[in-house]
Design a protein around this motif. Structure first.
Motif, PDB file in Angstrom:
ATOM      1  N   VAL A 128       0.689  -1.013   0.603  1.00 26.76           N
ATOM      2  CA  VAL A 128      -0.012  -0.345   0.109  1.00 26.76           C
ATOM      3  C   VAL A 128       1.153   1.177  -0.109  1.00 26.76           C
ATOM      4  O   VAL A 128       2.004   1.279   1.053  1.00 26.76           O
ATOM      5  CB  VAL A 128      -0.822   0.352   1.356  1.00 26.76           C
ATOM      6  N   SER A 129       0.883   2.099  -1.411  1.00 26.69           N
ATOM      7  CA  SER A 129       1.583   3.581  -1.073  1.00 26.69           C
ATOM      8  C   SER A 129       0.411   4.086  -0.836  1.00 26.69           C
ATOM      9  O   SER A 129       2.032   5.295  -0.051  1.00 26.69           O
ATOM     10  CB  SER A 129       2.066   3.823  -2.594  1.00 26.69           C
ATOM     11  N   ASP A 130      -0.524   4.440  -0.530  1.00 25.74           N
ATOM     12  CA  ASP A 130      -1.319   5.529  -0.543  1.00 25.74           C
ATOM     13  C   ASP A 130      -3.067   5.059  -0.694  1.00 25.74           C
ATOM     14  O   ASP A 130      -3.242   4.258  -1.254  1.00 25.74           O
ATOM     15  CB  ASP A 130      -1.562   7.041  -1.706  1.00 25.74           C
ATOM     16  N   GLY A 131      -3.735   5.285   0.844  1.00 23.24           N
ATOM     17  CA  GLY A 131      -4.952   4.827   0.764  1.00 23.24           C
ATOM     18  C   GLY A 131      -5.162   4.292   1.754  1.00 23.24           C
ATOM     19  O   GLY A 131      -3.814   3.386   2.589  1.00 23.24           O
ATOM     20  N   GLN A 132      -6.162   3.147   2.018  1.00 22.60           N
ATOM     21  CA  GLN A 132      -6.601   1.660   2.661  1.00 22.60           C
ATOM     22  C   GLN A 132      -7.537   1.058   1.585  1.00 22.60           C
ATOM     23  O   GLN A 132      -7.918   1.077   0.368  1.00 22.60           O
ATOM     24  CB  GLN A 132      -7.716   2.372   3.365  1.00 22.60           C
ATOM     25  N   VAL A 133      -6.637   0.060   2.074  1.00 23.37           N
ATOM     26  CA  VAL A 133      -7.199  -1.244   0.708  1.00 23.37           C
ATOM     27  C   VAL A 133      -7.399  -2.817   2.399  1.00 23.37           C
ATOM     28  O   VAL A 133      -7.654  -2.603   3.192  1.00 23.37           O
ATOM     29  CB  VAL A 133      -5.774  -2.213   0.350  1.00 23.37           C
ATOM     30  N   GLY A 134      -8.949  -3.287   2.012  1.00 21.02           N
ATOM     31  CA  GLY A 134     -10.006  -3.694   2.953  1.00 21.02           C
ATOM     32  C   GLY A 134      -9.399  -5.328   2.366  1.00 21.02           C
ATOM     33  O   GLY A 134      -9.485  -5.594   1.441  1.00 21.02           O
ATOM     34  N   LEU A 135      -9.508  -5.560   3.131  1.00 23.55           N
ATOM     35  CA  LEU A 135      -9.405  -7.932   3.343  1.00 23.55           C
ATOM     36  C   LEU A 135     -11.053  -8.374   3.512  1.00 23.55           C
ATOM     37  O   LEU A 135     -10.871  -7.870   3.862  1.00 23.55           O
ATOM     38  CB  LEU A 135      -8.138  -8.376   3.344  1.00 23.55           C
ATOM     39  N   TYR A 136     -11.174  -9.102   2.484  1.00 23.61           N
ATOM     40  CA  TYR A 136     -12.601  -9.479   3.147  1.00 23.61           C
ATOM     41  C   TYR A 136     -12.191 -11.406   2.461  1.00 23.61           C
ATOM     42  O   TYR A 136     -12.111 -11.865   2.286  1.00 23.61           O
ATOM     43  CB  TYR A 136     -13.916  -9.013   2.387  1.00 23.61           C
ATOM     44  N   THR A 139     -15.639 -16.217   5.046  1.00 23.75           N
ATOM     45  CA  THR A 139     -16.643 -15.878   5.813  1.00 23.75           C
ATOM     46  C   THR A 139     -17.064 -14.445   6.120  1.00 23.75           C
ATOM     47  O   THR A 139     -18.437 -14.317   6.574  1.00 23.75           O
ATOM     48  CB  THR A 139     -15.780 -15.897   7.782  1.00 23.75           C
ATOM     49  N   ASN A 140     -16.608 -13.413   5.514  1.00 22.91           N
ATOM     50  CA  ASN A 140     -17.537 -11.973   5.617  1.00 22.91           C
ATOM     51  C   ASN A 140     -18.594 -11.767   4.391  1.00 22.91           C
ATOM     52  O   ASN A 140     -17.781 -11.787   3.543  1.00 22.91           O
ATOM     53  CB  ASN A 140     -16.258 -10.839   5.531  1.00 22.91           C
ATOM     54  N   MET A 141     -19.763 -12.868   4.645  1.00 23.72           N
ATOM     55  CA  MET A 141     -21.040 -12.557   3.777  1.00 23.72           C
ATOM     56  C   MET A 141     -21.558 -10.878   2.924  1.00 23.72           C
ATOM     57  O   MET A 141     -21.619 -11.414   2.491  1.00 23.72           O
ATOM     58  CB  MET A 141     -21.882 -13.317   4.217  1.00 23.72           C
ATOM     59  N   ASP A 197     -12.736  -7.332   6.611  1.00 23.56           N
ATOM     60  CA  ASP A 197     -12.340  -8.117   8.105  1.00 23.56           C
ATOM     61  C   ASP A 197     -10.856  -7.196   8.200  1.00 23.56           C
ATOM     62  O   ASP A 197     -10.908  -6.699   9.582  1.00 23.56           O
ATOM     63  CB  ASP A 197     -12.003  -9.298   7.672  1.00 23.56           C
ATOM     64  N   ILE A 198     -10.000  -7.104   7.291  1.00 24.59           N
ATOM     65  CA  ILE A 198      -9.001  -5.837   8.402  1.00 24.59           C
ATOM     66  C   ILE A 198      -8.401  -4.810   6.754  1.00 24.59           C
ATOM     67  O   ILE A 198      -9.436  -5.308   6.019  1.00 24.59           O
ATOM     68  CB  ILE A 198      -7.437  -7.614   7.949  1.00 24.59           C
ATOM     69  N   ASP A 233       4.020 -19.563  -0.820  1.00 24.07           N
ATOM     70  CA  ASP A 233       3.697 -21.071  -0.516  1.00 24.07           C
ATOM     71  C   ASP A 233       2.756 -21.045  -2.697  1.00 24.07           C
ATOM     72  O   ASP A 233       2.825 -22.833  -2.456  1.00 24.07           O
ATOM     73  CB  ASP A 233       2.594 -21.028   0.194  1.00 24.07           C
ATOM     74  N   ASN A 234       2.638 -20.697  -3.336  1.00 25.75           N
ATOM     75  CA  ASN A 234       2.690 -20.430  -4.635  1.00 25.75           C
ATOM     76  C   ASN A 234       0.807 -21.340  -4.867  1.00 25.75           C
ATOM     77  O   ASN A 234       0.542 -22.347  -5.811  1.00 25.75           O
ATOM     78  CB  ASN A 234       3.198 -21.774  -5.461  1.00 25.75           C
ATOM     79  N   GLN A 235       0.037 -20.995  -3.608  1.00 21.43           N
ATOM     80  CA  GLN A 235      -0.954 -20.811  -3.520  1.00 21.43           C
ATOM     81  C   GLN A 235      -2.181 -20.375  -3.968  1.00 21.43           C
ATOM     82  O   GLN A 235      -1.643 -18.551  -4.292  1.00 21.43           O
ATOM     83  CB  GLN A 235      -1.892 -21.868  -1.901  1.00 21.43           C
ATOM     84  N   LEU A 236      -3.068 -20.076  -4.416  1.00 16.85           N
ATOM     85  CA  LEU A 236      -4.551 -19.185  -4.900  1.00 16.85           C
ATOM     86  C   LEU A 236      -4.606 -18.351  -3.500  1.00 16.85           C
ATOM     87  O   LEU A 236      -4.541 -18.798  -2.043  1.00 16.85           O
ATOM     88  CB  LEU A 236      -5.909 -20.256  -5.107  1.00 16.85           C
ATOM     89  N   ARG A 237      -5.693 -17.350  -3.777  1.00 17.14           N
ATOM     90  CA  ARG A 237      -5.380 -16.051  -2.957  1.00 17.14           C
ATOM     91  C   ARG A 237      -6.728 -16.927  -1.960  1.00 17.14           C
ATOM     92  O   ARG A 237      -7.814 -17.257  -2.727  1.00 17.14           O
ATOM     93  CB  ARG A 237      -6.090 -15.456  -3.566  1.00 17.14           C
ATOM     94  N   MET A 238      -6.638 -16.110  -0.409  1.00 16.27           N
ATOM     95  CA  MET A 238      -7.458 -17.481   0.376  1.00 16.27           C
ATOM     96  C   MET A 238      -8.192 -15.684   0.807  1.00 16.27           C
ATOM     97  O   MET A 238      -9.480 -16.106   1.698  1.00 16.27           O
ATOM     98  CB  MET A 238      -6.683 -17.446   1.984  1.00 16.27           C
ATOM     99  N   ALA A 239      -8.168 -14.727   0.018  1.00 20.15           N
ATOM    100  CA  ALA A 239      -9.113 -13.701   0.555  1.00 20.15           C
ATOM    101  C   ALA A 239      -9.909 -12.671  -0.492  1.00 20.15           C
ATOM    102  O   ALA A 239      -8.535 -12.925  -1.832  1.00 20.15           O
ATOM    103  CB  ALA A 239      -8.494 -13.181   1.852  1.00 20.15           C
ATOM    104  N   THR A 240     -10.502 -11.775  -1.124  1.00 20.00           N
ATOM    105  CA  THR A 240     -10.498 -10.258  -1.964  1.00 20.00           C
ATOM    106  C   THR A 240      -9.608  -9.239  -0.761  1.00 20.00           C
ATOM    107  O   THR A 240      -9.987  -9.115  -0.534  1.00 20.00           O
ATOM    108  CB  THR A 240     -12.096 -10.669  -2.322  1.00 20.00           C
ATOM    109  N   ALA A 241      -8.900  -8.553  -2.051  1.00 21.33           N
ATOM    110  CA  ALA A 241      -8.287  -7.202  -1.784  1.00 21.33           C
ATOM    111  C   ALA A 241      -9.701  -6.489  -2.271  1.00 21.33           C
ATOM    112  O   ALA A 241      -9.149  -6.272  -3.721  1.00 21.33           O
ATOM    113  CB  ALA A 241      -6.920  -7.586  -1.995  1.00 21.33           C
TER     114      ALA A 241
END
Length: 117
Positions: free
Chosen positions: A25-33, A36-38, A44-45, A60-68
């Motif tokens: 994050v260079s500027d502003g805010q990012v939300g992580l969902y 479980t956050n329907m 959530d963060i 670990d080369n796995q898929l994303r666990m959240a939405t940004a």
């Protein structure tokens, strides 16, 4: 590394997407969902400068666990998997191993949280 700007509500990446890099994050805010956050109205963060996110997938080369998603107008710096791996090449194998273990433990905790919801 590449800087990209997003408007509030724009998706940076989605849960289940391949992890092609990490973000700073260079500027502003990012939300992580998390899954479980329907309602997805409040993240959530919430992350601000100089937070890093999306790092687990490049470790670990796995898929994303959240939405940004951009929570405000935001500018992020994208570090590709290749750039990250080049920076990690010189790291001690113990350091690389610890990163992998931490990533897997975080993923396990999130899976358990989803399962128990």
């Amino acid at each position: 590394m590449k800087a990209t700007s997003y408007k509030p509500g724009q998706v940076i990446f989605k849960n289940g997407d391949p992890a092609d890099g990490l973000y700073i994050v260079s500027d502003g805010q990012v939300g992580l969902y998390f899954p479980t956050n329907m309602s997805a109205k409040q993240p959530d963060i919430t992350l601000e400068k100089p937070a890093i996110f999306g790092e687990m997938g490049v470790i670990d080369n796995q898929l994303r666990m959240a939405t940004a998603r951009a929570f405000t107008d935001v500018t992020v710096i994208f570090v590709s998997r290749k750039e990250f791996e080049q920076r990690l090449e010189g790291a001690d194998m113990v350091v690389r191993g610890v990163l992998g273990i931490l990533s897997e433990r975080l993923r396990d905790m999130q899976r358990k949280k989803i399962k128990n919801s």
